[in-house]
Write a protein that holds these residues in place. Sequence first.
Motif, PDB file in Angstrom:
ATOM      1  N   GLY A  78       4.833   0.687   0.589  1.00  0.00           N
ATOM      2  CA  GLY A  78       6.198   0.182   0.711  1.00  0.00           C
ATOM      3  C   GLY A  78       6.337  -0.765   1.888  1.00  0.00           C
ATOM      4  O   GLY A  78       7.015  -1.809   1.794  1.00  0.00           O
ATOM      5  N   LEU A  79       5.711  -0.422   3.013  1.00  0.00           N
ATOM      6  CA  LEU A  79       5.741  -1.318   4.178  1.00  0.00           C
ATOM      7  C   LEU A  79       4.987  -2.611   3.870  1.00  0.00           C
ATOM      8  O   LEU A  79       5.425  -3.706   4.275  1.00  0.00           O
ATOM      9  CB  LEU A  79       5.127  -0.606   5.387  1.00  0.00           C
ATOM     10  CG  LEU A  79       5.072  -1.410   6.689  1.00  0.00           C
ATOM     11  CD1 LEU A  79       6.455  -1.855   7.131  1.00  0.00           C
ATOM     12  CD2 LEU A  79       4.385  -0.596   7.789  1.00  0.00           C
ATOM     13  N   ASN A  80       3.874  -2.510   3.174  1.00  0.00           N
ATOM     14  CA  ASN A  80       3.124  -3.684   2.741  1.00  0.00           C
ATOM     15  C   ASN A  80       4.049  -4.653   2.004  1.00  0.00           C
ATOM     16  O   ASN A  80       4.124  -5.843   2.326  1.00  0.00           O
ATOM     17  CB  ASN A  80       1.976  -3.215   1.835  1.00  0.00           C
ATOM     18  CG  ASN A  80       1.105  -4.346   1.306  1.00  0.00           C
ATOM     19  OD1 ASN A  80       1.549  -5.478   1.134  1.00  0.00           O
ATOM     20  ND2 ASN A  80      -0.153  -4.039   1.017  1.00  0.00           N
ATOM     21  N   SER A  81       4.787  -4.153   1.017  1.00  0.00           N
ATOM     22  CA  SER A  81       5.688  -5.010   0.242  1.00  0.00           C
ATOM     23  C   SER A  81       6.795  -5.597   1.104  1.00  0.00           C
ATOM     24  O   SER A  81       7.145  -6.782   0.982  1.00  0.00           O
ATOM     25  CB  SER A  81       6.295  -4.213  -0.921  1.00  0.00           C
ATOM     26  OG  SER A  81       5.343  -3.979  -1.929  1.00  0.00           O
ATOM     27  N   GLN A  82       7.373  -4.766   1.979  1.00  0.00           N
ATOM     28  CA  GLN A  82       8.466  -5.261   2.804  1.00  0.00           C
ATOM     29  C   GLN A  82       8.007  -6.405   3.707  1.00  0.00           C
ATOM     30  O   GLN A  82       8.695  -7.433   3.834  1.00  0.00           O
ATOM     31  CB  GLN A  82       9.043  -4.130   3.647  1.00  0.00           C
ATOM     32  CG  GLN A  82      10.263  -4.531   4.441  1.00  0.00           C
ATOM     33  CD  GLN A  82      10.858  -3.393   5.226  1.00  0.00           C
ATOM     34  OE1 GLN A  82      10.498  -3.167   6.371  1.00  0.00           O
ATOM     35  NE2 GLN A  82      11.787  -2.665   4.617  1.00  0.00           N
ATOM     36  N   LEU A  83       6.837  -6.258   4.328  1.00  0.00           N
ATOM     37  CA  LEU A  83       6.344  -7.305   5.221  1.00  0.00           C
ATOM     38  C   LEU A  83       5.924  -8.545   4.435  1.00  0.00           C
ATOM     39  O   LEU A  83       6.113  -9.678   4.904  1.00  0.00           O
ATOM     40  CB  LEU A  83       5.178  -6.767   6.055  1.00  0.00           C
ATOM     41  CG  LEU A  83       5.519  -5.614   7.016  1.00  0.00           C
ATOM     42  CD1 LEU A  83       4.266  -5.174   7.759  1.00  0.00           C
ATOM     43  CD2 LEU A  83       6.622  -6.000   7.990  1.00  0.00           C
ATOM     44  N   LEU A 107      -2.857  -3.497   5.934  1.00  0.00           N
ATOM     45  CA  LEU A 107      -2.327  -2.474   5.039  1.00  0.00           C
ATOM     46  C   LEU A 107      -3.002  -2.498   3.671  1.00  0.00           C
ATOM     47  O   LEU A 107      -2.980  -1.495   2.949  1.00  0.00           O
ATOM     48  CB  LEU A 107      -0.812  -2.648   4.882  1.00  0.00           C
ATOM     49  CG  LEU A 107       0.011  -2.274   6.109  1.00  0.00           C
ATOM     50  CD1 LEU A 107       1.417  -2.880   6.027  1.00  0.00           C
ATOM     51  CD2 LEU A 107       0.100  -0.759   6.255  1.00  0.00           C
ATOM     52  N   GLU A 108      -3.603  -3.618   3.308  1.00  0.00           N
ATOM     53  CA  GLU A 108      -4.310  -3.712   2.028  1.00  0.00           C
ATOM     54  C   GLU A 108      -5.675  -3.038   2.057  1.00  0.00           C
ATOM     55  O   GLU A 108      -6.222  -2.716   1.001  1.00  0.00           O
ATOM     56  CB  GLU A 108      -4.488  -5.181   1.640  1.00  0.00           C
ATOM     57  CG  GLU A 108      -3.192  -5.885   1.269  1.00  0.00           C
ATOM     58  CD  GLU A 108      -3.386  -7.366   1.035  1.00  0.00           C
ATOM     59  OE1 GLU A 108      -2.483  -7.982   0.445  1.00  0.00           O
ATOM     60  OE2 GLU A 108      -4.447  -7.914   1.442  1.00  0.00           O
ATOM     61  N   THR A 109      -6.218  -2.802   3.252  1.00  0.00           N
ATOM     62  CA  THR A 109      -7.587  -2.298   3.346  1.00  0.00           C
ATOM     63  C   THR A 109      -7.733  -1.041   4.189  1.00  0.00           C
ATOM     64  O   THR A 109      -8.763  -0.376   4.113  1.00  0.00           O
ATOM     65  CB  THR A 109      -8.512  -3.381   3.929  1.00  0.00           C
ATOM     66  OG1 THR A 109      -8.017  -3.783   5.218  1.00  0.00           O
ATOM     67  CG2 THR A 109      -8.566  -4.595   3.005  1.00  0.00           C
ATOM     68  N   GLU A 110      -6.716  -0.720   5.005  1.00  0.00           N
ATOM     69  CA  GLU A 110      -6.818   0.420   5.919  1.00  0.00           C
ATOM     70  C   GLU A 110      -5.660   1.379   5.712  1.00  0.00           C
ATOM     71  O   GLU A 110      -4.574   0.973   5.278  1.00  0.00           O
ATOM     72  CB  GLU A 110      -6.782  -0.045   7.378  1.00  0.00           C
ATOM     73  CG  GLU A 110      -7.817  -1.061   7.774  1.00  0.00           C
ATOM     74  CD  GLU A 110      -7.592  -1.549   9.196  1.00  0.00           C
ATOM     75  OE1 GLU A 110      -7.202  -0.710  10.056  1.00  0.00           O
ATOM     76  OE2 GLU A 110      -7.762  -2.750   9.450  1.00  0.00           O
ATOM     77  N   ARG A 111      -5.898   2.631   6.041  1.00  0.00           N
ATOM     78  CA  ARG A 111      -4.807   3.609   6.070  1.00  0.00           C
ATOM     79  C   ARG A 111      -4.171   3.558   7.463  1.00  0.00           C
ATOM     80  O   ARG A 111      -4.465   4.372   8.335  1.00  0.00           O
ATOM     81  CB  ARG A 111      -5.334   5.005   5.734  1.00  0.00           C
ATOM     82  CG  ARG A 111      -5.647   5.136   4.249  1.00  0.00           C
ATOM     83  CD  ARG A 111      -6.027   6.537   3.864  1.00  0.00           C
ATOM     84  NE  ARG A 111      -6.144   6.639   2.419  1.00  0.00           N
ATOM     85  CZ  ARG A 111      -7.030   7.376   1.780  1.00  0.00           C
ATOM     86  NH1 ARG A 111      -7.904   8.089   2.466  1.00  0.00           N
ATOM     87  NH2 ARG A 111      -7.059   7.407   0.467  1.00  0.00           N
ATOM     88  N   VAL A 112      -3.304   2.593   7.636  1.00  0.00           N
ATOM     89  CA  VAL A 112      -2.685   2.327   8.935  1.00  0.00           C
ATOM     90  C   VAL A 112      -1.406   3.151   9.043  1.00  0.00           C
ATOM     91  O   VAL A 112      -0.522   3.055   8.193  1.00  0.00           O
ATOM     92  CB  VAL A 112      -2.357   0.829   9.081  1.00  0.00           C
ATOM     93  CG1 VAL A 112      -1.772   0.546  10.454  1.00  0.00           C
ATOM     94  CG2 VAL A 112      -3.589  -0.014   8.835  1.00  0.00           C
ATOM     95  N   VAL A 350      -4.618  -0.998  -1.354  1.00  0.00           N
ATOM     96  CA  VAL A 350      -4.991  -2.015  -2.325  1.00  0.00           C
ATOM     97  C   VAL A 350      -4.113  -3.250  -2.101  1.00  0.00           C
ATOM     98  O   VAL A 350      -3.000  -3.148  -1.580  1.00  0.00           O
ATOM     99  CB  VAL A 350      -4.820  -1.475  -3.760  1.00  0.00           C
ATOM    100  CG1 VAL A 350      -3.352  -1.217  -4.074  1.00  0.00           C
ATOM    101  CG2 VAL A 350      -5.431  -2.413  -4.790  1.00  0.00           C
ATOM    102  N   ARG A 351      -4.629  -4.411  -2.482  1.00  0.00           N
ATOM    103  CA  ARG A 351      -3.799  -5.611  -2.417  1.00  0.00           C
ATOM    104  C   ARG A 351      -2.742  -5.546  -3.507  1.00  0.00           C
ATOM    105  O   ARG A 351      -3.050  -5.338  -4.681  1.00  0.00           O
ATOM    106  CB  ARG A 351      -4.647  -6.875  -2.568  1.00  0.00           C
ATOM    107  CG  ARG A 351      -3.809  -8.149  -2.457  1.00  0.00           C
ATOM    108  CD  ARG A 351      -4.666  -9.338  -2.070  1.00  0.00           C
ATOM    109  NE  ARG A 351      -5.537  -9.784  -3.141  1.00  0.00           N
ATOM    110  CZ  ARG A 351      -5.173 -10.660  -4.080  1.00  0.00           C
ATOM    111  NH1 ARG A 351      -3.949 -11.172  -4.078  1.00  0.00           N
ATOM    112  NH2 ARG A 351      -6.024 -11.030  -5.012  1.00  0.00           N
ATOM    113  N   MET A 352      -1.478  -5.750  -3.122  1.00  0.00           N
ATOM    114  CA  MET A 352      -0.369  -5.558  -4.038  1.00  0.00           C
ATOM    115  C   MET A 352       0.312  -6.858  -4.445  1.00  0.00           C
ATOM    116  O   MET A 352       1.051  -6.887  -5.426  1.00  0.00           O
ATOM    117  CB  MET A 352       0.675  -4.630  -3.403  1.00  0.00           C
ATOM    118  CG  MET A 352       0.124  -3.273  -3.005  1.00  0.00           C
ATOM    119  SD  MET A 352       1.340  -2.293  -2.118  1.00  0.00           S
ATOM    120  CE  MET A 352       2.623  -2.122  -3.363  1.00  0.00           C
TER     121      MET A 352
END
Length: 366
Positions: A78-83, A107-112, A350-352
Amino acid sequence: MDRGYAGPGGSRPLVVRVPVEPVEAAMEADAVDAVARAGDVVVRGPLFGVASQGEGDGPRWRVVLAVTDGCPQLSRDGLNSQLWFRAKDHARDRAERRALLAAVARLETERVDELSVDGTRYRIVRAEEYAAAGPDGMEQPRPTDPEPPVPDWNRGSGSPAIDDGLLLDPGAPVTPTQVVEQLALRGLRYTGERFPEDVRADARRALDTHPDVLLLPATFTVVERRTRSWKPVSGPHATAHDARKSLDFALTWMWPRMHGHIPHDADPQADARTWAAGGAPGGGAPADRRAAQLAAYAGAADALRAGGRVDRLEFQGAEYRIARTRRLLRWGPDGPEGPRPSDVNSQDPVRMHPLLDEDGRILPEP
């Protein structure tokens, strides 16, 4: 004023405010009555969301993605999409866009679980979902919980968002009943042998690293009981009426399709009411049985609507209840607790979204 912590493992002092405004005083009286009716605690498990802290926020954090996800990776996604959308549509300049896209790449490659972008910290936060219970089962909505003046059953109408604009302020004054609940839940942790040792060890450690508790706004969940135990059906929702609407939707639209009473390729607007009234296609005994089954679904939904604030419904051997669910967020010297090592991720990063360049243009796939 931030009074801080007394020392390692110490707790933050609580500021108590006695409510005097009539509505708030009524809510406080409701809370006192609720403890008498349902004084036990039933813990369901962790929920996750995202909070942010800007340079001028002090010890406060703001919820930017509701604390309702079942695993940490859903909140990271969700944070990936927001950013990403912020980089695409709202970045002030190339420098900000580069910073945002760098965070997206991680965020696409790590559990941050925490990162900083343009002076703002973002953290995946962890809350414990629980409910009060008593001899009559799980607590139901209270008289002073928010309800619409006129119930709106339209499926297309908007609903309040959970945690919308919620400020997490560890120094904010709390009412006497909130103080009692916070103090009672400070020691809450997993102890039973049915929990793995790493889960119990993480829970013990959290009591020292995040000794305080903040209570998030109540939510509402549809639960079902067929034997002795309750299980969630839908939710959480921001209001009890939204939970009722979700049960109405399940009775008239979702469950008839799941059980084959309405074909999956039927008109999306068709539901148990329209099919029961118009008669199932085909005629004959099977069609009559289908119509009778759909009429039963529609009748249960009508009972839900007709009774005003209906929080309990019996249908086909099950009891459905609108449960008042709660969430507690553990808090330490550096703010809200994040995911624990033993928390389970249901998926990998994953890359979203498509790639963007520095000007916000979508790039073709390589």
